[in-house]
Motif scaffolding. Structure first.
Motif, PDB file in Angstrom:
ATOM      1  N   ALA A  45       0.827  -1.210   0.000  1.00  0.00           N
ATOM      2  CA  ALA A  45       0.000   0.000   0.000  1.00  0.00           C
ATOM      3  C   ALA A  45       0.857   1.255   0.000  1.00  0.00           C
ATOM      4  CB  ALA A  45      -0.948  -0.015   1.197  1.00  0.00           C
ATOM      5  N   GLY A  46       1.605   1.458  -1.078  1.00  0.00           N
ATOM      6  CA  GLY A  46       2.480   2.613  -1.186  1.00  0.00           C
ATOM      7  C   GLY A  46       1.742   3.935  -1.161  1.00  0.00           C
ATOM      8  N   MET A  47       0.552   3.973  -1.714  1.00  0.00           N
ATOM      9  CA  MET A  47      -0.244   5.204  -1.706  1.00  0.00           C
ATOM     10  C   MET A  47      -0.563   5.591  -0.255  1.00  0.00           C
ATOM     11  SD  MET A  47      -1.730   7.455  -3.776  1.00  0.00           S
ATOM     12  CE  MET A  47      -2.187   6.715  -5.320  1.00  0.00           C
ATOM     13  N   HIS A  48      -0.918   4.623   0.558  1.00  0.00           N
ATOM     14  CA  HIS A  48      -1.199   4.874   1.976  1.00  0.00           C
ATOM     15  C   HIS A  48       0.049   5.417   2.673  1.00  0.00           C
ATOM     16  CE1 HIS A  48      -3.274   3.270   5.849  1.00  0.00           C
ATOM     17  NE2 HIS A  48      -2.457   4.235   6.139  1.00  0.00           N
ATOM     18  N   LEU A  49       1.201   4.824   2.384  1.00  0.00           N
ATOM     19  CA  LEU A  49       2.458   5.297   2.961  1.00  0.00           C
ATOM     20  C   LEU A  49       2.709   6.748   2.592  1.00  0.00           C
ATOM     21  CD1 LEU A  49       5.197   5.008   4.385  1.00  0.00           C
ATOM     22  CD2 LEU A  49       6.074   3.917   2.309  1.00  0.00           C
ATOM     23  N   ALA A  50       2.519   7.097   1.327  1.00  0.00           N
ATOM     24  CA  ALA A  50       2.749   8.482   0.886  1.00  0.00           C
ATOM     25  C   ALA A  50       1.862   9.456   1.659  1.00  0.00           C
ATOM     26  CB  ALA A  50       2.502   8.605  -0.615  1.00  0.00           C
ATOM     27  N   TYR A  51       0.602   9.118   1.823  1.00  0.00           N
ATOM     28  CA  TYR A  51      -0.307  10.006   2.551  1.00  0.00           C
ATOM     29  C   TYR A  51       0.048  10.090   4.030  1.00  0.00           C
ATOM     30  CZ  TYR A  51      -3.210  10.773  -1.519  1.00  0.00           C
ATOM     31  OH  TYR A  51      -3.655  11.150  -2.750  1.00  0.00           O
TER      32      TYR A  51
END
Length: 165
Positions: A45-51
Motif C-alpha cells: 500500500a504505497g499510496m497509503h504510505l505516501a499520505y
C-alpha cells in the motif's frame, strides 16, 4: 507527542521473502520502542504510505527485501536519496514502488525527512507465503537494528552508500 520516526514495513507477503518488511513489523510490535516511534505494516500500500508521510517525520525507516547479489539473509543499511527532481507524470496506485511513493509525496508537498532502508537479501521471490530460512533468521537482527536506530544509536550493519529511491 507527535511521532518523529516512522518505521514502515513494505513488501508483498505473497512473494516469499518480499514479505520481509511485514514480518519485521510483526516482531517490532512486541518491542519496547520510544514513544516518538510509530510502526506500520504498509505491505504493498504505497499510496497509503505516501499520505501518512504527509504528517511529517524527522526520519523514515523502510524495511524491505533488497536484492544486491549478496548471500540470502544479509542485512544492509542504506541511506536513501529522495531528492529526485523528476516530474510525476502519472501515479499507479497499484504499483507504488518506493521511488514513486517519494515522488508523490513531493508532489503533495510533503517530506519524509531522513530516509533509511534496512534491507535484507532475499533467497526467493517466487509466489508463496512465508520467508526462506535465511531471511527468517535475519529478522531478529533487523529488529535490533531498527530498535537501535529508533533510540538514536548506530546499528552494526554494513552501510551502503547513499542510493536514490
Amino acid at each position: 507527542m507527535r511521532p518523529r520516526v516512522l518505521v514502515a514495513g513494505i513488501g508483498n507477503i505473497f512473494l516469499s521473502d518480499d514479505g520481509f518488511g511485514v514480518e519485521v513489523i510483526k516482531e517490532l510490535e512486541g518491542t519496547d520502542l520510544p514513544e516518538w516511534v510509530q510502526i506500520a505494516d504498509y505491505g504493498i500500500a504505497g499510496m497509503h504510505l505516501a499520505y501518512d508521510l504527509l504528517g511529517g517525520y524527522d526520519t523514515t525507516i523502510l524495511l524491505d527485501a533488497t536484492p544486491h547479489g549478496r548471500p540470502p539473509g544479509t542485512l544492509s543499511l542504506i541511506e536513501a536519496d529522495t531528492e529526485d527532481n523528476a516530474a510525476v507524470t502519472q501515479i499507479d496506485a497499484h504499483g507504488m514502488q518506493p521511488d514513486a511513493v517519494f515522488r508523490l509525496l513531493r508532489l503533495l508537498g510533503g517530506d519524509a525527512g531522513r530516509v533509511l532502508l534496512v534491507g535484507c537479501e532475499p533467497a526467493c521471490l517466487d509466489e508463496g507465503i512465508g520467508l526462506s530460512p535465511e531471511v527468517t533468521a535475519a529478522v531478529p537482527a533487523a529488529v535490533r537494528a531498527v530498535t537501535e536506530l529508533a533510540w538514536g544509536t548506530r546499528p552494526e550493519l554494513p552501510v551502503k552508500e547513499k542510493t536514490e529511491v
